[in-house]
Design an enzyme around this catalytic site. Sequence first.
Site, PDB file in Angstrom:
ATOM      1  N   GLY A   1      -9.329  -4.062   3.236  1.00 32.76           N
ATOM      2  CA  GLY A   1      -8.227  -4.076   4.186  1.00 32.76           C
ATOM      3  C   GLY A   1      -8.203  -2.858   5.100  1.00 32.76           C
ATOM      4  CG  ASP A   2      -4.416  -1.830   6.725  1.00 30.51           C
ATOM      5  OD1 ASP A   2      -4.440  -2.404   5.610  1.00 30.51           O
ATOM      6  OD2 ASP A   2      -3.415  -1.235   7.149  1.00 30.51           O
TER       7      ASP A   2
ATOM      8  CB  THR B   1      -0.799  -0.065   1.316  1.00 31.78           C
ATOM      9  OG1 THR B   1      -1.526  -1.266   1.305  1.00 31.78           O
ATOM     10  CG2 THR B   1      -1.682   1.120   1.523  1.00 31.78           C
TER      11      THR B   1
ATOM     12  CB  THR C   1       2.395  -0.248   3.900  1.00 28.13           C
ATOM     13  OG1 THR C   1       3.659  -0.472   4.526  1.00 28.13           O
ATOM     14  CG2 THR C   1       2.271   1.202   3.547  1.00 28.13           C
ATOM     15  N   GLY C   2       1.327  -3.069   4.334  1.00 29.88           N
ATOM     16  CA  GLY C   2       1.639  -4.464   4.632  1.00 29.88           C
ATOM     17  C   GLY C   2       0.398  -5.223   5.076  1.00 29.88           C
TER      18      GLY C   2
HETATM   19  N1  GLY Z   1      -2.358  -2.797   4.015  1.00 32.86           N
HETATM   20  C1  GLY Z   1      -3.088  -3.011   2.859  1.00 32.86           C
HETATM   21  C2  GLY Z   1      -3.933  -4.184   2.863  1.00 32.86           C
HETATM   22  O1  GLY Z   1      -3.815  -5.044   3.730  1.00 32.86           O
HETATM   23  O2  GLY Z   1      -4.753  -4.273   1.985  1.00 32.86           O
END
Ligand code: GLY
Length: 316
Positions: free
Chosen positions: A207-208, A177, A228-229
């Site tokens: 996602g987050d 991200t 990110t991640g």
């Molecule tokens: N951090 C981005 C996702 O998990 O989609």
Amino acid sequence: MTARPVIIGSERSDVGLPAGMAILRAGGRAIDAVEAALRECEDNEADHYVGTGGLPNARGEVQLDASIMVGSTRAFGAVGALRDFPHPISIARAVLERLPQHCLLVGEGAETFAQECGFARAELLTDEARRLYLDALGAQDAVEGEHTEASPGDRRYRETARALMQRLAPHDGPWGTINVLALDAAGELCVGVSTSGYPWKYPGRVGDSALPGAGNYCDLRYGGAACTGRGEMAMRVCGAREIVDLLAAGATPERACAEMLADARSLPDEFAAELRALALTPDGRHGGAAGKEGSVYALMTVGHSAPEIRPRRLVS
Ligand code: GLY
């Protein structure tokens, strides 16, 4: 209040930071700088984790998540599992500004809203991203061939495990991200996040990046943060909010990011994929942390003619 403008971003945000800094340098707003920087990243077809060129879900469709949050008001706008629109960060901003009774729109509703706002549709799946998707499907066929001697149950078990790994494993090279955090001359803070999420994710997975407190949080009293991640870990610890709470308690940006990552690492997670974080304070201090050596972030102040690459603290 006046401040010295600064803009920071995660790996590969250097494509967009100059556009954001041009706005800040001219006295523009942090929200405009964050949006402009992320739009450039979303247009970067060489980047397979955001916008056009993002890797698709398990069904071969590109589904995007994005969010934007303003520090003084804690106003938040986001979209999740959005198809067909190349600039999800602008649609997230439109949710924030035009639908103040809402924070997050997903899927078909988000697409209807984007169309009503006049955003143009576009093909997001590039030839290169389609090739990577088809290669992944091909790898799955090979797995099936490998296990012809196994019992049907055994085969099913191995196929499922391998499919999950393939779906969730990060690819080689810079991935993930994109976060952009900006402080403008008027002292306003803004944080934006944009992503295509996990390659081959389950259709509809959000996602987050679209969730306040998880991948994005911004409070002008203490600072902004973004992740990110492995988004599910950021969701489970409310990572961005945890970083801002640590800033409020007096931690430096780097330390706050590192403590949040250590907290996330303490939880069981069979995928054990990496999480990274960045933070920026209202007085312009910044820092980041990551679970992998060599991780960096990009920085521009008014004096920078090009992004400077800074190391993140390693949390091992
Ligand atoms: N951090 C981005 C996702 O998990 O989609």
